[in-house]
Design a protein around this motif. Structure first.
Motif, mmCIF file in Angstrom:
data_model
loop_
_atom_site.group_PDB
_atom_site.id
_atom_site.type_symbol
_atom_site.label_atom_id
_atom_site.label_comp_id
_atom_site.label_asym_id
_atom_site.label_seq_id
_atom_site.Cartn_x
_atom_site.Cartn_y
_atom_site.Cartn_z
ATOM 1 N N GLY A 248 7.523 3.661 -5.525
ATOM 2 C CA GLY A 248 8.960 3.455 -5.435
ATOM 3 C C GLY A 248 9.379 3.160 -4.003
ATOM 4 O O GLY A 248 8.859 2.257 -3.358
ATOM 5 N N ASP A 249 10.343 3.963 -3.497
ATOM 6 C CA ASP A 249 10.831 3.761 -2.131
ATOM 7 C C ASP A 249 10.223 4.772 -1.163
ATOM 8 O O ASP A 249 10.736 4.979 -0.069
ATOM 9 N N GLU A 250 9.113 5.427 -1.550
ATOM 10 C CA GLU A 250 8.520 6.502 -0.755
ATOM 11 C C GLU A 250 7.262 6.018 -0.027
ATOM 12 O O GLU A 250 6.359 5.434 -0.636
ATOM 13 N N PHE A 251 7.217 6.282 1.267
ATOM 14 C CA PHE A 251 6.111 5.865 2.108
ATOM 15 C C PHE A 251 5.645 7.053 2.940
ATOM 16 O O PHE A 251 6.365 8.037 3.100
ATOM 17 N N CYS A 252 4.450 6.940 3.513
ATOM 18 C CA CYS A 252 3.992 7.986 4.422
ATOM 19 C C CYS A 252 3.016 7.429 5.447
ATOM 20 O O CYS A 252 2.479 6.320 5.290
ATOM 21 N N LEU A 253 2.813 8.198 6.502
ATOM 22 C CA LEU A 253 1.876 7.873 7.563
ATOM 23 C C LEU A 253 1.089 9.139 7.859
ATOM 24 O O LEU A 253 1.673 10.179 8.159
#
Length: 360
Positions: A248-253
């Motif tokens: 969806g609109d969820e990201f991570c690093l």
């Protein structure tokens, strides 16, 4: 390229063919590894300088050094094709010029390799200081050669598609949730065994639903792709970081090694760049790092809960910058208390901690 027995052999054939066609003394083909934020050299052919190898083990460069690849070039290609450019040892691009001089080369022509409408990497052909400089005609020819190489690479990539898609988000080219789960488990083991600092940045892209509802899902996908490029660019400043789309609109690093302060600086830059995008409404960003006073981290789940709680607080406060767990009172930090609080049935049903088994 078609006759090569392996994918790497196909890329080697493309580089050697381009070198000969452009009368170059050296050529290389590199791929943009978006999840690592690196431009990795696959093959070097021709006259190699000291330290160069035909098939490098890990010759790679942060993509932020090469803005022509990372600044979402295909927006400039609307109505046409990406075009190659020429640089000389007397040019203005500091990194490129220094590399040319250091390796005894007088000029180079660089052509983006584009697959499926997205920058895949680059074709690089150079001449020695004694050879004539490349001109506009050479740039035109390099553009055609890069397109031919892209067609061949597309054929070989189909053979690798199943393996790649297992750990890759197909829309953005970033890592997916499965890749994050595997890497985060390994990272926490390193933290417990070696004391390595592990940091997790989690963010939600604000305004995606509004873009989808008013401009259509194709434009929403474009926003996701562009933010994915920004995340890759920022992640390149943290050696070895993994950039991912969770769904969806969820990201991570995910970062292992750099200090908490370094990760927070990158998070600040990510928020600034996201806020400057022509679409969307910036990001809500949360950071959790074992380098901050967040208590003992013995599981990947707890670090994810902390980063998720920080992101949730950033979204609720409409914060323009990142919220960092543990920096507002240590264990008394409201983010830490929120993350460590036993979830209610309602909140567990609503968020399910973004689902450990959820696919990206």
């Amino acid at each position: 390229m078609a006759a090569a027995p392996t994918p790497l052999g196909s890329v080697e054939a493309a580089a050697e063919g381009a070198r000969r066609a452009l009368d170059g003394t050296f050529a290389a083909i590199s791929v943009w590894e978006r999840e690592r934020g690196r431009l990795r050299v696959l093959v070097n052919v021709g006259e190699l300088a000291e330290g160069e190898e035909r098939f490098p083990g890990d010759e790679s460069y942060p993509v932020d050094v090469f803005p022509e690849i990372t600044e979402f070039l295909h927006e400039r290609w609307v109505g046409g094709q990406p075009h190659a450019w020429v640089e000389t040892a007397r040019g203005d691009e500091e990194e490129r010029v220094a590399a040319l001089r250091r390796r005894g080369r007088g000029c180079c022509v660089v052509a983006p390799i584009v697959l499926h409408g997205r920058a895949w990497g680059e074709l690089y052909v150079a001449r020695s200081v004694r050879a004539p400089l490349f001109g506009p005609g050479d740039a035109d020819f390099a553009t055609v050669l890069a397109a031919v190489a892209a067609s061949g690479i597309a054929q070989t990539e189909r053979l690798e598609e199943v393996r790649r898609l297992a750990f890759t988000d197909p829309l953005t080219g970033l890592a997916n949730r499965r890749a994050v789960d595997a890497r985060l488990d390994e990272a926490v083991e390193r933290h417990l065994g070696e004391g390595a600092v592990v940091s997790l940045l989690v963010c939600d892209l604000n305004g995606l639903k509004k873009v989808n509802d008013t401009l259509g899902h194709a434009v929403g996908d474009r926003l996701l792709e562009r933010f994915g490029s920004v995340l890759s660019l920022c992640g390149a400043k943290l050696p070895g970081a993994l950039a991912a789309r969770l769904g969806g609109d969820e990201f991570c690093l995910l970062s292992v090694g750099p200090t908490a302060d370094e990760v927070v600086r990158v998070a600040d830059e990510l928020c600034r760049r996201a806020g400057a995008l022509e679409l969307g409404e910036g990001v809500a960003c949360g950071v959790a790092s074992t380098g901050d006073p967040i208590g003992t981290v013995r599981s990947a789940r707890r670090l994810f809960r902390l980063a998720d709680a920080a992101q949730y607080r950033a979204k609720a406060a409409r914060s323009a910058g990142p919220v960092v767990a543990g920096r507002d009172g240590g264990r008394a930090d409201p983010v830490v208390r929120m993350a460590d609080r036993p979830p209610s049935p309602l909140s567990a049903e609503r968020r399910r901690f973004r689902g450990r088994g959820r696919s990206g």
